[in-house]
Motif scaffolding. Structure first.
Motif, PDB file in Angstrom:
ATOM      1  N   ALA A  62       0.855  -1.189   0.000  1.00 54.94           N
ATOM      2  CA  ALA A  62       0.000   0.000   0.000  1.00 54.94           C
ATOM      3  C   ALA A  62       0.892   1.241   0.000  1.00 54.94           C
ATOM      4  O   ALA A  62       1.610   1.498   0.970  1.00 54.94           O
ATOM      5  N   ILE A  63       0.870   1.969  -1.111  1.00 55.05           N
ATOM      6  CA  ILE A  63       1.728   3.161  -1.220  1.00 55.05           C
ATOM      7  C   ILE A  63       0.876   4.414  -1.030  1.00 55.05           C
ATOM      8  O   ILE A  63      -0.075   4.648  -1.783  1.00 55.05           O
ATOM      9  N   PRO A  64       1.206   5.225  -0.028  1.00 57.28           N
ATOM     10  CA  PRO A  64       0.424   6.451   0.222  1.00 57.28           C
ATOM     11  C   PRO A  64       0.806   7.559  -0.743  1.00 57.28           C
ATOM     12  O   PRO A  64       1.525   8.485  -0.383  1.00 57.28           O
ATOM     13  N   THR A  65       0.317   7.453  -1.961  1.00 54.11           N
ATOM     14  CA  THR A  65       0.749   8.383  -3.019  1.00 54.11           C
ATOM     15  C   THR A  65       0.443   9.842  -2.673  1.00 54.11           C
ATOM     16  O   THR A  65       1.272  10.716  -2.878  1.00 54.11           O
ATOM     17  N   LEU A  66      -0.749  10.067  -2.143  1.00 51.52           N
ATOM     18  CA  LEU A  66      -1.144  11.439  -1.846  1.00 51.52           C
ATOM     19  C   LEU A  66      -0.259  12.040  -0.752  1.00 51.52           C
ATOM     20  O   LEU A  66       0.135  13.204  -0.832  1.00 51.52           O
ATOM     21  N   ALA A  67       0.030  11.226   0.263  1.00 47.97           N
ATOM     22  CA  ALA A  67       0.885  11.718   1.354  1.00 47.97           C
ATOM     23  C   ALA A  67       2.272  12.064   0.815  1.00 47.97           C
ATOM     24  O   ALA A  67       2.876  13.063   1.232  1.00 47.97           O
ATOM     25  N   ILE A  68       2.763  11.252  -0.120  1.00 49.93           N
ATOM     26  CA  ILE A  68       4.077  11.532  -0.717  1.00 49.93           C
ATOM     27  C   ILE A  68       4.030  12.858  -1.493  1.00 49.93           C
ATOM     28  O   ILE A  68       4.921  13.702  -1.366  1.00 49.93           O
ATOM     29  N   ILE A  69       2.949  13.025  -2.271  1.00 46.68           N
ATOM     30  CA  ILE A  69       2.827  14.277  -3.046  1.00 46.68           C
ATOM     31  C   ILE A  69       2.719  15.476  -2.096  1.00 46.68           C
ATOM     32  O   ILE A  69       3.301  16.532  -2.344  1.00 46.68           O
ATOM     33  N   VAL A  70       1.995  15.287  -0.991  1.00 45.76           N
ATOM     34  CA  VAL A  70       1.885  16.366   0.007  1.00 45.76           C
ATOM     35  C   VAL A  70       3.274  16.716   0.540  1.00 45.76           C
ATOM     36  O   VAL A  70       3.663  17.886   0.596  1.00 45.76           O
ATOM     37  N   GLY A  71       4.039  15.691   0.909  1.00 44.35           N
ATOM     38  CA  GLY A  71       5.381  15.917   1.443  1.00 44.35           C
ATOM     39  C   GLY A  71       6.270  16.624   0.436  1.00 44.35           C
ATOM     40  O   GLY A  71       6.955  17.602   0.763  1.00 44.35           O
ATOM     41  N   VAL A  72       6.232  16.151  -0.817  1.00 44.72           N
ATOM     42  CA  VAL A  72       7.105  16.719  -1.851  1.00 44.72           C
ATOM     43  C   VAL A  72       6.723  18.175  -2.161  1.00 44.72           C
ATOM     44  O   VAL A  72       7.590  19.061  -2.215  1.00 44.72           O
ATOM     45  N   THR A 106       5.111  20.261  -0.283  1.00 45.04           N
ATOM     46  CA  THR A 106       5.400  21.125   0.872  1.00 45.04           C
ATOM     47  C   THR A 106       6.886  21.444   0.923  1.00 45.04           C
ATOM     48  O   THR A 106       7.279  22.580   1.197  1.00 45.04           O
ATOM     49  N   TYR A 107       7.695  20.429   0.629  1.00 47.60           N
ATOM     50  CA  TYR A 107       9.151  20.633   0.623  1.00 47.60           C
ATOM     51  C   TYR A 107       9.534  21.660  -0.454  1.00 47.60           C
ATOM     52  O   TYR A 107      10.304  22.580  -0.191  1.00 47.60           O
ATOM     53  N   ILE A 108       8.962  21.469  -1.646  1.00 52.28           N
ATOM     54  CA  ILE A 108       9.289  22.395  -2.742  1.00 52.28           C
ATOM     55  C   ILE A 108       8.882  23.819  -2.366  1.00 52.28           C
ATOM     56  O   ILE A 108       9.653  24.761  -2.519  1.00 52.28           O
ATOM     57  N   GLN A 109       7.670  23.953  -1.811  1.00 56.45           N
ATOM     58  CA  GLN A 109       7.209  25.291  -1.442  1.00 56.45           C
ATOM     59  C   GLN A 109       8.118  25.911  -0.377  1.00 56.45           C
ATOM     60  O   GLN A 109       8.497  27.070  -0.464  1.00 56.45           O
ATOM     61  N   SER A 110       8.494  25.099   0.607  1.00 59.50           N
ATOM     62  CA  SER A 110       9.358  25.609   1.679  1.00 59.50           C
ATOM     63  C   SER A 110      10.713  26.034   1.136  1.00 59.50           C
ATOM     64  O   SER A 110      11.248  27.070   1.512  1.00 59.50           O
ATOM     65  N   LYS A 111      11.267  25.209   0.233  1.00 61.56           N
ATOM     66  CA  LYS A 111      12.581  25.523  -0.313  1.00 61.56           C
ATOM     67  C   LYS A 111      12.533  26.771  -1.192  1.00 61.56           C
ATOM     68  O   LYS A 111      13.447  27.592  -1.175  1.00 61.56           O
ATOM     69  N   LEU A 112      11.443  26.890  -1.961  1.00 62.17           N
ATOM     70  CA  LEU A 112      11.335  28.039  -2.861  1.00 62.17           C
ATOM     71  C   LEU A 112      11.262  29.349  -2.096  1.00 62.17           C
ATOM     72  O   LEU A 112      11.712  30.383  -2.565  1.00 62.17           O
ATOM     73  N   ILE A 143      12.328  21.105   6.525  1.00 60.76           N
ATOM     74  CA  ILE A 143      12.337  19.664   6.766  1.00 60.76           C
ATOM     75  C   ILE A 143      11.148  19.272   7.653  1.00 60.76           C
ATOM     76  O   ILE A 143      10.446  18.294   7.374  1.00 60.76           O
ATOM     77  N   THR A 144      10.919  20.068   8.692  1.00 56.88           N
ATOM     78  CA  THR A 144       9.867  19.730   9.660  1.00 56.88           C
ATOM     79  C   THR A 144       8.469  19.745   9.038  1.00 56.88           C
ATOM     80  O   THR A 144       7.684  18.823   9.231  1.00 56.88           O
ATOM     81  N   MET A 145       8.169  20.824   8.308  1.00 58.30           N
ATOM     82  CA  MET A 145       6.811  20.975   7.768  1.00 58.30           C
ATOM     83  C   MET A 145       6.423  19.857   6.797  1.00 58.30           C
ATOM     84  O   MET A 145       5.341  19.279   6.928  1.00 58.30           O
ATOM     85  N   PRO A 146       7.299  19.524   5.810  1.00 61.35           N
ATOM     86  CA  PRO A 146       6.907  18.421   4.912  1.00 61.35           C
ATOM     87  C   PRO A 146       6.677  17.112   5.661  1.00 61.35           C
ATOM     88  O   PRO A 146       5.732  16.381   5.351  1.00 61.35           O
ATOM     89  N   LEU A 147       7.527  16.851   6.665  1.00 64.89           N
ATOM     90  CA  LEU A 147       7.351  15.604   7.425  1.00 64.89           C
ATOM     91  C   LEU A 147       6.037  15.619   8.204  1.00 64.89           C
ATOM     92  O   LEU A 147       5.312  14.626   8.250  1.00 64.89           O
ATOM     93  N   MET A 148       5.747  16.790   8.789  1.00 66.98           N
ATOM     94  CA  MET A 148       4.515  16.897   9.573  1.00 66.98           C
ATOM     95  C   MET A 148       3.282  16.737   8.675  1.00 66.98           C
ATOM     96  O   MET A 148       2.367  15.979   8.982  1.00 66.98           O
ATOM     97  N   LEU A 149       3.275  17.432   7.537  1.00 68.61           N
ATOM     98  CA  LEU A 149       2.113  17.337   6.644  1.00 68.61           C
ATOM     99  C   LEU A 149       2.025  15.953   5.993  1.00 68.61           C
ATOM    100  O   LEU A 149       0.939  15.463   5.715  1.00 68.61           O
ATOM    101  N   PHE A 150       3.186  15.331   5.763  1.00 69.60           N
ATOM    102  CA  PHE A 150       3.184  13.952   5.255  1.00 69.60           C
ATOM    103  C   PHE A 150       2.459  13.051   6.259  1.00 69.60           C
ATOM    104  O   PHE A 150       1.624  12.228   5.881  1.00 69.60           O
ATOM    105  N   TRP A 151       2.774  13.255   7.521  1.00 67.46           N
ATOM    106  CA  TRP A 151       2.130  12.435   8.569  1.00 67.46           C
ATOM    107  C   TRP A 151       0.630  12.727   8.649  1.00 67.46           C
ATOM    108  O   TRP A 151      -0.169  11.799   8.773  1.00 67.46           O
ATOM    109  N   PHE A 152       0.263  14.004   8.538  1.00 64.80           N
ATOM    110  CA  PHE A 152      -1.172  14.364   8.505  1.00 64.80           C
ATOM    111  C   PHE A 152      -1.861  13.615   7.365  1.00 64.80           C
ATOM    112  O   PHE A 152      -2.905  12.999   7.539  1.00 64.80           O
TER     113      PHE A 152
END
Lengths: 368, 259
Positions: free
Chosen positions: B163-173, B175-181, B202-211
């Motif tokens: 079971a691959i959490p595709t949406l959670a991965i996209i959320v993490g990615v 969020t990371y891109i937005q934070s870095k930009l 780093i923190t925000m993408p991980l947190m939203l990935f978990w959400f």
């Protein structure tokens, strides 16, 4: 800057905690309990646990499962079989239809034997199944009616109902047809032999309760979220009459000879002429009524959201009433000379209360 | 107050849902756009505030007072406030939009679960949240399917039995891109703002990935839409620091842009 960083991290953690507080409702949802009773025991399905309670004194006999399991959740009314077994579907993520043998309780764990006979649905079980002899007719939240062999758990057949609308109520049957209501606004008649939908009746609003069949099997009475009570011709689904109510009709109507009793979320109890739908009398004892009216002797009993238990005679004259702490959404149950009511356990002091026929509290039940 | 806030969200979501062909996923996307439009000035203020704070870290006078009053925190605070005032910087300007995001996320989460009403009790509560203008008969039942997702449940796609959490991965990615930009480039090794931004990236993408992993996938749709809109907004305002997406890209200042 450290303070700023700390603030942000604190807010993040607070957000996690606040969202986490809602995890249960996200994964499985929460609901009011299911309640059933046989001659000796009351059974209460209240989320994580099913409790067996001795009718004589309200003592807890056993509970299932032994320890709370995040995958299991029980809110449907337990279906009690003559041989002491119970059938109930889980509203948890395990999607299991359980057969629990209430006669085989392990002495060390004080938990009955259980078997997950079927786990092939795509979603949770909100509705109780209908069990006829060795066949289980189980409507699922995924919009499919699953027909399962009670002994082997083998899927005999299944039927996707309509457009796959959620099925939250137990089917009723006359032996040849199954009558099943759906949140997609329709009542379906399913021919058991051909396994096909014989007719569909659109009631212009979601239907969350079981259709009530008249004694002669010719008429179905159904309440809907279109704020109406309908009488349907059981042969073809045509609408014989419809009666307007103040608000949503949640519970199944009660058929009593020439009268049909139905209640709505406005808190109105209606006595309708079964043949015409004409209102004979109506009364508003308190606030919202979600459970079905219960006929107990000559008394019609309704319970209200604010925890009131009210009785009427057939002419609409009020009898005794009682107040229970908590919100009463579940249909009350008669168990011999007791009336059982089960409030929403969240916020209630007691999970179940047994009343005498004059409204006196015999015992309250609270899990140890 | 909170109940009214949730009711407002539920009714807005369901009004959109009822008027776009009963597609709840699309309703969440449009609702997110609406939220973004409403909070646009706040987000712009955040970016401006962050930019101002960043520039301050490289300001000579600022660096001097840090050294000069290193042992006198009271005086340092006074001097910092003076510089904030002189340069017209609100030190909390970059925090406010972040603060506002949390009640919106929590409110949206509660609104999605209430609107989708997965149990009879949920439906009862949802029915009571509806404003009189809503067509209850038309709205219920809510169609919670969107593409391959059930918006009321966490999402995953099973591939080869996993079971691959595709949406959670996209959320993490995203969020990371937005934070870095939005992470400011810095030449100052002692720049605490840059260090904090780096930590948050780093923190925000991980947190939203978990959400996204844990909660209803409707919330993930909100996160992804919001992130993409955020990236677009930063780009439109000329604040996106695309070099940050490259390894070591945040060591230099980006090319001069309109501020």
């Amino acid at each position: 800057m450290n303070a700023k960083r700390f603030t942000l991290l604190f807010l993040a953690l607070a957000g996690i905690l606040l969202l986490s507080a809602c995890t249960t409702s996200s994964a499985t949802g929460s609901n009011w309990p299911g309640l059933a009773a046989d001659a000796q025991t009351a059974y209460l399905s209240d989320g994580a646990m099913i409790y067996a309670v001795r009718l004589r004194d309200g003592a807890e006999l056993w509970r299932y499962p032994e320890k709370a399991d995040s995958k299991k959740s029980f809110y449907a009314t337990p279906v009690l079989l003559a041989d002491g077994r119970m059938v109930i579907g889980s509203a948890g993520t395990d999607h299991c239809l359980y057969v629990i043998d209430t006669t085989q309780v392990a002495a060390d764990t004080n938990t009955p034997d259980s078997t997950c006979i079927f786990a092939g649905s795509k979603d949770r079980w909100i509705a109780s199944p209908l069990v006829v002899e060795n066949t289980v007719y189980a409507p699922n939240n995924d919009g499919t009616l699953y027909v399962v062999d009670l002994t082997s758990g083998e899927l005999l057949w299944s039927l996707e109902i309509g457009q796959g609308g959620h099925l939250w109520s137990t089917p009723t049957t006359d032996g040849a047809m199954l009558y099943l209501s759906s949140l997609d606004h329709n009542v379906y008649a399913i021919n058991i032999e051909s396994r096909k939908v014989a007719w569909t009746a659109d009631l212009s609003g979601s239907v969350v309760s079981t259709p009530a069949l008249s004694a002669d099997g010719k008429t179905l009475y159904v309440g809907s979220l279109a704020s109406k009570v309908f009488a349907l011709n059981a042969a073809d689904g045509s609408i014989l009459w419809e009666a307007k109510t103040q608000k949503w009709v949640w519970g199944a109507p009660l058929v009593d000879g020439d009268a049909v009793y139905a209640a709505d979320l406005d808190g109105q109890l209606y006595a309708l002429d079964a043949a015409t739908g004409k209102i004979a009398w109506n009364s508003k004892p308190a606030d919202a009524i979600t459970g079905s009216p219960l006929l107990m002797g000559d008394q019609i009993i309704v319970t209200t959201e604010s925890g009131g238990v009210y009785t009427y005679d057939r002419q609409g004259k009020r009898g005794w009433d009682a107040a229970i702490q908590g919100k009463l959404y579940t249909t009350p149950v008669q168990a011999g000379d007791l009336l059982l009511v089960a409030p929403l356990s969240n916020g209630a002091e007691f999970y179940m209360t047994a009343l005498d026929l004059d409204g006196t509290v015999r015992w309250p039940f609270k899990p140890e | 107050m909170w109940e009214f806030f949730i009711s407002l969200f539920v009714n807005t979501l369901l009004w959109i849902y009822d008027n776009i062909g009963h597609n709840f996923g699309l309703a969440i996307i449009l609702f997110t756009i609406l939220i973004r439009v409403i909070t646009w000035p706040l987000n712009a203020s955040q970016m401006k505030g962050a930019q101002g704070m960043q520039e301050l870290q490289n300001d000579k006078e600022w660096q001097e007072i840090q050294k000069k009053y290193a042992k006198d925190r009271e005086k340092l605070a006074q001097e910092q406030m003076r510089i904030y005032k002189e340069k017209g910087i609100n030190p909390f300007g970059s925090c406010l939009p972040t603060l506002i995001q949390f009640p919106i996320i929590i409110g949206l989460y509660q609104s999605i679960t209430r609107a989708l009403a997965s149990t009879p009790l949920g439906l009862l509560q949802m029915g009571r949240s509806l404003f009189p203008f809503q067509s209850v008969e038309s709205i219920i039942p809510i169609n919670s399917q969107f593409l391959w997702m059930d918006l009321g449940r966490p999402e995953s796609v099973t591939v080869l039995g996993f079971a691959i959490p595709t949406l959670a991965i996209i959320v993490g990615v995203t969020t990371y891109i937005q934070s870095k930009l939005t992470m400011p480039a810095s030449t100052n090794p002692n720049d605490q703002t840059a260090a904090m931004s780096s930590s948050m990236a780093i923190t925000m993408p991980l947190m939203l990935f978990w959400f996204a992993l844990t909660f209803a996938s409707g919330l993930s749709v909100y996160f992804i839409t919001s992130n993409l809109l955020g990236i677009v907004q930063y780009a439109m305002m000329g604040k996106a620091n695309w070099r940050n997406l490259l390894p070591g890209g945040n060591k230099q200042n980006p090319p001069a842009r309109k501020k």
